[in-house]
Design a protein around this motif. Structure first.
Motif, PDB file in Angstrom:
ATOM      1  N   ASN A  13      -7.608  17.588  17.418  1.00  0.00           N
ATOM      2  CA  ASN A  13      -9.025  17.372  16.799  1.00  0.00           C
ATOM      3  C   ASN A  13      -9.485  18.599  15.943  1.00  0.00           C
ATOM      4  O   ASN A  13     -10.030  18.406  14.867  1.00  0.00           O
ATOM      5  CB  ASN A  13      -9.818  17.176  17.795  1.00  0.00           C
ATOM      6  N   CYS A  14      -8.899  19.785  16.344  1.00  0.00           N
ATOM      7  CA  CYS A  14      -9.412  21.126  15.286  1.00  0.00           C
ATOM      8  C   CYS A  14      -8.459  21.534  14.512  1.00  0.00           C
ATOM      9  O   CYS A  14      -8.739  21.742  13.167  1.00  0.00           O
ATOM     10  CB  CYS A  14      -9.846  22.206  16.473  1.00  0.00           C
ATOM     11  N   THR A  15      -7.151  21.816  14.973  1.00  0.00           N
ATOM     12  CA  THR A  15      -6.270  22.695  13.965  1.00  0.00           C
ATOM     13  C   THR A  15      -5.803  21.443  12.909  1.00  0.00           C
ATOM     14  O   THR A  15      -5.783  21.798  11.517  1.00  0.00           O
ATOM     15  CB  THR A  15      -4.911  22.736  14.643  1.00  0.00           C
ATOM     16  N   VAL A  16      -5.686  20.043  13.103  1.00  0.00           N
ATOM     17  CA  VAL A  16      -5.363  19.232  12.047  1.00  0.00           C
ATOM     18  C   VAL A  16      -6.690  19.254  11.227  1.00  0.00           C
ATOM     19  O   VAL A  16      -6.422  19.115   9.825  1.00  0.00           O
ATOM     20  CB  VAL A  16      -4.857  17.905  12.619  1.00  0.00           C
ATOM     21  N   ALA A  17      -7.804  18.981  11.675  1.00  0.00           N
ATOM     22  CA  ALA A  17      -8.880  19.069  10.906  1.00  0.00           C
ATOM     23  C   ALA A  17      -9.024  20.233   9.743  1.00  0.00           C
ATOM     24  O   ALA A  17      -9.299  20.260   8.842  1.00  0.00           O
ATOM     25  CB  ALA A  17     -10.296  19.049  11.630  1.00  0.00           C
ATOM     26  N   TYR A  18      -8.686  21.419  10.594  1.00  0.00           N
ATOM     27  CA  TYR A  18      -8.778  22.609   9.836  1.00  0.00           C
ATOM     28  C   TYR A  18      -7.813  22.644   8.495  1.00  0.00           C
ATOM     29  O   TYR A  18      -8.105  22.976   7.373  1.00  0.00           O
ATOM     30  CB  TYR A  18      -8.541  23.807  10.601  1.00  0.00           C
ATOM     31  N   ILE A  33       0.870  -1.210   0.165  1.00  0.00           N
ATOM     32  CA  ILE A  33       0.080  -0.032   0.044  1.00  0.00           C
ATOM     33  C   ILE A  33       0.864   1.099  -0.047  1.00  0.00           C
ATOM     34  O   ILE A  33       2.183   1.249   0.602  1.00  0.00           O
ATOM     35  CB  ILE A  33      -0.945   0.145   1.381  1.00  0.00           C
ATOM     36  N   GLU A  34       0.571   2.204  -0.691  1.00  0.00           N
ATOM     37  CA  GLU A  34       1.221   3.636  -0.797  1.00  0.00           C
ATOM     38  C   GLU A  34       1.063   4.067   0.482  1.00  0.00           C
ATOM     39  O   GLU A  34      -0.242   4.679   0.781  1.00  0.00           O
ATOM     40  CB  GLU A  34       0.765   4.343  -2.007  1.00  0.00           C
ATOM     41  N   THR A  35       2.126   4.500   1.180  1.00  0.00           N
ATOM     42  CA  THR A  35       1.988   5.190   2.283  1.00  0.00           C
ATOM     43  C   THR A  35       2.997   6.607   2.497  1.00  0.00           C
ATOM     44  O   THR A  35       3.705   6.690   1.969  1.00  0.00           O
ATOM     45  CB  THR A  35       2.483   4.336   3.701  1.00  0.00           C
ATOM     46  N   HIS A  36       2.055   7.441   3.339  1.00  0.00           N
ATOM     47  CA  HIS A  36       2.804   8.666   3.654  1.00  0.00           C
ATOM     48  C   HIS A  36       3.075   9.105   5.003  1.00  0.00           C
ATOM     49  O   HIS A  36       1.999   9.230   5.795  1.00  0.00           O
ATOM     50  CB  HIS A  36       2.078   9.778   2.958  1.00  0.00           C
ATOM     51  N   ARG A  37       4.068   9.200   5.297  1.00  0.00           N
ATOM     52  CA  ARG A  37       4.295   9.845   6.790  1.00  0.00           C
ATOM     53  C   ARG A  37       4.313  11.302   6.918  1.00  0.00           C
ATOM     54  O   ARG A  37       5.098  11.874   5.999  1.00  0.00           O
ATOM     55  CB  ARG A  37       5.806   9.227   7.334  1.00  0.00           C
ATOM     56  N   CYS A  38       3.366  11.728   7.651  1.00  0.00           N
ATOM     57  CA  CYS A  38       2.990  13.230   7.533  1.00  0.00           C
ATOM     58  C   CYS A  38       2.442  13.785   8.979  1.00  0.00           C
ATOM     59  O   CYS A  38       1.459  13.172   9.501  1.00  0.00           O
ATOM     60  CB  CYS A  38       2.155  13.612   6.492  1.00  0.00           C
ATOM     61  N   ASP A  39       3.053  14.652   9.651  1.00  0.00           N
ATOM     62  CA  ASP A  39       2.739  15.480  10.700  1.00  0.00           C
ATOM     63  C   ASP A  39       1.722  16.612  10.003  1.00  0.00           C
ATOM     64  O   ASP A  39       2.085  17.528   9.740  1.00  0.00           O
ATOM     65  CB  ASP A  39       3.789  16.205  11.531  1.00  0.00           C
ATOM     66  N   MET A  40       0.376  16.294  10.273  1.00  0.00           N
ATOM     67  CA  MET A  40      -0.654  17.234   9.664  1.00  0.00           C
ATOM     68  C   MET A  40      -0.665  18.312  10.447  1.00  0.00           C
ATOM     69  O   MET A  40      -1.689  19.184  10.179  1.00  0.00           O
ATOM     70  CB  MET A  40      -1.965  16.395   9.448  1.00  0.00           C
ATOM     71  N   MET A  41      -0.069  18.594  11.792  1.00  0.00           N
ATOM     72  CA  MET A  41      -0.099  19.732  12.410  1.00  0.00           C
ATOM     73  C   MET A  41       0.669  20.854  11.457  1.00  0.00           C
ATOM     74  O   MET A  41       0.349  22.024  11.654  1.00  0.00           O
ATOM     75  CB  MET A  41       0.631  19.366  13.439  1.00  0.00           C
ATOM     76  N   ASP A  42       1.638  20.245  10.471  1.00  0.00           N
ATOM     77  CA  ASP A  42       2.342  21.083   9.614  1.00  0.00           C
ATOM     78  C   ASP A  42       1.666  21.515   8.483  1.00  0.00           C
ATOM     79  O   ASP A  42       1.386  20.511   7.580  1.00  0.00           O
ATOM     80  CB  ASP A  42       3.736  20.256   9.357  1.00  0.00           C
ATOM     81  N   LEU A  43       1.033  22.667   8.103  1.00  0.00           N
ATOM     82  CA  LEU A  43       0.153  23.013   7.222  1.00  0.00           C
ATOM     83  C   LEU A  43       0.934  22.674   5.567  1.00  0.00           C
ATOM     84  O   LEU A  43       0.269  22.074   4.631  1.00  0.00           O
ATOM     85  CB  LEU A  43      -0.240  24.267   7.001  1.00  0.00           C
ATOM     86  N   ASP A  44       2.188  23.043   5.642  1.00  0.00           N
ATOM     87  CA  ASP A  44       3.103  22.848   4.413  1.00  0.00           C
ATOM     88  C   ASP A  44       2.972  21.324   4.177  1.00  0.00           C
ATOM     89  O   ASP A  44       2.729  21.146   2.749  1.00  0.00           O
ATOM     90  CB  ASP A  44       4.522  23.469   4.624  1.00  0.00           C
ATOM     91  N   ALA A  45       3.046  20.530   5.071  1.00  0.00           N
ATOM     92  CA  ALA A  45       3.250  18.919   4.742  1.00  0.00           C
ATOM     93  C   ALA A  45       1.974  18.497   4.229  1.00  0.00           C
ATOM     94  O   ALA A  45       2.104  17.832   3.439  1.00  0.00           O
ATOM     95  CB  ALA A  45       3.758  18.586   5.980  1.00  0.00           C
ATOM     96  N   VAL A  46       0.780  19.108   4.789  1.00  0.00           N
ATOM     97  CA  VAL A  46      -0.374  18.782   4.352  1.00  0.00           C
ATOM     98  C   VAL A  46      -0.610  19.111   2.841  1.00  0.00           C
ATOM     99  O   VAL A  46      -1.108  18.304   2.092  1.00  0.00           O
ATOM    100  CB  VAL A  46      -1.378  19.126   5.081  1.00  0.00           C
ATOM    101  N   GLY A  47      -0.040  20.106   2.481  1.00  0.00           N
ATOM    102  CA  GLY A  47      -0.219  20.541   0.937  1.00  0.00           C
ATOM    103  C   GLY A  47       0.523  19.723  -0.008  1.00  0.00           C
ATOM    104  O   GLY A  47       0.211  19.686  -1.190  1.00  0.00           O
ATOM    105  N   LYS A  48       1.749  18.899   0.555  1.00  0.00           N
ATOM    106  CA  LYS A  48       2.274  18.007  -0.369  1.00  0.00           C
ATOM    107  C   LYS A  48       1.654  16.717  -0.474  1.00  0.00           C
ATOM    108  O   LYS A  48       2.145  15.852  -1.145  1.00  0.00           O
ATOM    109  CB  LYS A  48       3.767  18.116   0.328  1.00  0.00           C
ATOM    110  N   LEU A  49       0.654  16.334   0.268  1.00  0.00           N
ATOM    111  CA  LEU A  49       0.120  15.077   0.214  1.00  0.00           C
ATOM    112  C   LEU A  49      -0.607  14.981  -1.247  1.00  0.00           C
ATOM    113  O   LEU A  49      -1.055  15.988  -1.769  1.00  0.00           O
ATOM    114  CB  LEU A  49      -0.900  14.859   1.397  1.00  0.00           C
ATOM    115  N   PRO A  50      -0.751  13.682  -1.645  1.00  0.00           N
ATOM    116  CA  PRO A  50      -1.423  13.629  -2.975  1.00  0.00           C
ATOM    117  C   PRO A  50      -2.835  13.749  -2.689  1.00  0.00           C
ATOM    118  O   PRO A  50      -3.374  13.755  -1.687  1.00  0.00           O
ATOM    119  CB  PRO A  50      -1.160  12.010  -2.853  1.00  0.00           C
ATOM    120  N   LYS A  51      -3.572  14.456  -3.750  1.00  0.00           N
ATOM    121  CA  LYS A  51      -4.768  14.874  -3.820  1.00  0.00           C
ATOM    122  C   LYS A  51      -5.604  13.755  -4.429  1.00  0.00           C
ATOM    123  O   LYS A  51      -5.638  13.176  -5.368  1.00  0.00           O
ATOM    124  CB  LYS A  51      -4.953  16.042  -4.608  1.00  0.00           C
TER     125      LYS A  51
END
Ligand code: NAD
Length: 342
Positions: free
Chosen positions: A126-131, A83-101
């Motif tokens: 619960n909130c910042t990462v969801a945002y 399975i294609e996996t990505h390690r990403c701390d989604m507290m980091d907005l820039d890192a979230v932007g680099k995830l595949p769409k």
């Protein structure tokens, strides 16, 4: 037709197989779903078997589609399965932007345990990462895990909270879970994504959950607190089968789906059943006060049918698992709690 249930679950491999078994309904849903699927928060209690379930449904449906798994935690077991996996701390907005769409997203990120004393971290996860996710995943179709704890505790006579019940979360964990929904709503209300909030109460399997908590107390000869005397639960594999299909309900503004089992059971009676199966005597503390986090699953059961693994069978599986000294996740649910402190 769906496969027969195993008589026993004697290994993690057998347990994982049942937890990730796609229903006929999910396979036919997968045939008509457009786009790939990303499981965000794939490394927790639910994510690994949910990711495998999606992969097995894709294979069974014979469609060209991929499942991608994301978490801040390692996802080595899923990667080893191809399975294609990505390690990403989604507290980091820039890192979230680099995830595949991907078109479809199943979102599981959350924080519950240890919330008392670390409230700011719980709100941030619960909130910042969801945002961050909602901002990055505009244009997507999302099934987001929420919790039945966004509703008030309900009296047994109420029949459980329905999707129309006004949220009144008790305590900061539950309040932050409503905040998580609202981060998604902010974008869904503007028509920028399609969303379904999954208000789950409680997923169970042999290694954790409300039934594991009751069964392990009976096995250890410890008293079971029956103050919260009633609950509903759903086999985690059935919950995940319903939740993936609920992508088809995503809309703007967001829709809501309660996911739990059809039975509201007595904690006392279930403890006595564990005691019979285990050759033990159930001990109790407290007295039923008639309240609990009770959710009404009529909508989901009307759409997808009743769960394939019924309550009595889950109690059997869990009793055998505990007696055999099977692995557990060491995460009590604290389902007895009515004051929202975890
Ligand atoms: N399991 C249940 O019975 C149950 C019941 C009701 C609601 N829920 C909800 O369902 C969701 C999934 O349940 P679960 O039991 O698998 O939860 P979990 O806590 O076991 O898993 C959550 C995952 O989110 C990941 N995560 C946290 N912060 C992150 C970050 N900054 N970046 C990337 N990943 C991050 C964690 O590493 C973890 O793998 C939870 O959010 C919970 O609110 C679960």
């Amino acid at each position: 037709m769906d496969q027969a249930l195993p008589a026993k679950l004697t290994s993690v491999a057998e347990l994982d197989e049942l937890l990730s078994r796609p229903s006929a309904g999910l396979v036919s849903f997968m045939k008509q779903l457009d786009g790939d699927i990303m499981v965000v928060g794939a490394g927790g209690k639910v994510g690994p078997t949910l990711t495998r379930l999606v992969q097995r449904a894709i294979t069974a449906a014979k469609v060209q589609k991929k499942v991608v798994a994301v978490d801040v935690a390692p996802l080595d077991a899923l990667a080893a399965e191809g399975i294609e996996t990505h390690r990403c701390d989604m507290m980091d907005l820039d890192a979230v932007g680099k995830l595949p769409k991907t078109k479809n997203i199943i979102y599981l990120i959350g924080r519950k345990f240890g919330s008392t004393g670390a409230e700011s971290l719980t709100w941030a996860v619960n909130c910042t990462v969801a945002y961050h996710a909602a901002r990055a995943f505009q244009g997507c179709r999302i099934a987001g895990f929420s919790t039945g704890c966004v509703y008030p505790v309900m009296h047994l006579n109420s029949g459980g909270a329905t999707e129309e019940t006004t949220p009144e979360p008790v305590g900061e964990y539950a309040q932050s879970c409503l905040g998580r929904e609202r981060m998604w709503d902010y974008y869904a209300d503007q028509g920028k994504l399609d969303m379904v909030h999954i208000r789950l109460n409680y997923a169970v399997e042999c290694r954790y959950g409300v039934l594991y908590d009751i069964g392990s107390k009976v096995w250890a000869g410890e008293p079971v607190d029956v103050t919260t005397g009633y609950a509903n639960v759903i086999w985690q594999g059935d919950a995940c089968n319903q939740i993936v299909q609920a992508l088809g309900l995503a809309s703007h503004p967001a829709s809501i789906l309660n996911v739990t089992g059809p039975e509201t059971f007595s904690v006392r009676l279930v403890a006595e059943q564990f005691a019979r199966l285990m050759g033990k005597k159930a001990e109790f503390s407290g007295q039923e006060n008639g309240y609990g986090y009770l959710n009404n699953a009529a909508k989901a059961n009307g759409l997808y049918g009743n769960p394939t693994v019924p309550l009595a069978r889950i109690v059997d599986y869990t009793a055998q698992w505990i007696m055999a000294g099977g692995a557990n996740l060491g995460k009590p649910t604290h389902f007895e709690t009515q004051n929202g402190k975890y």
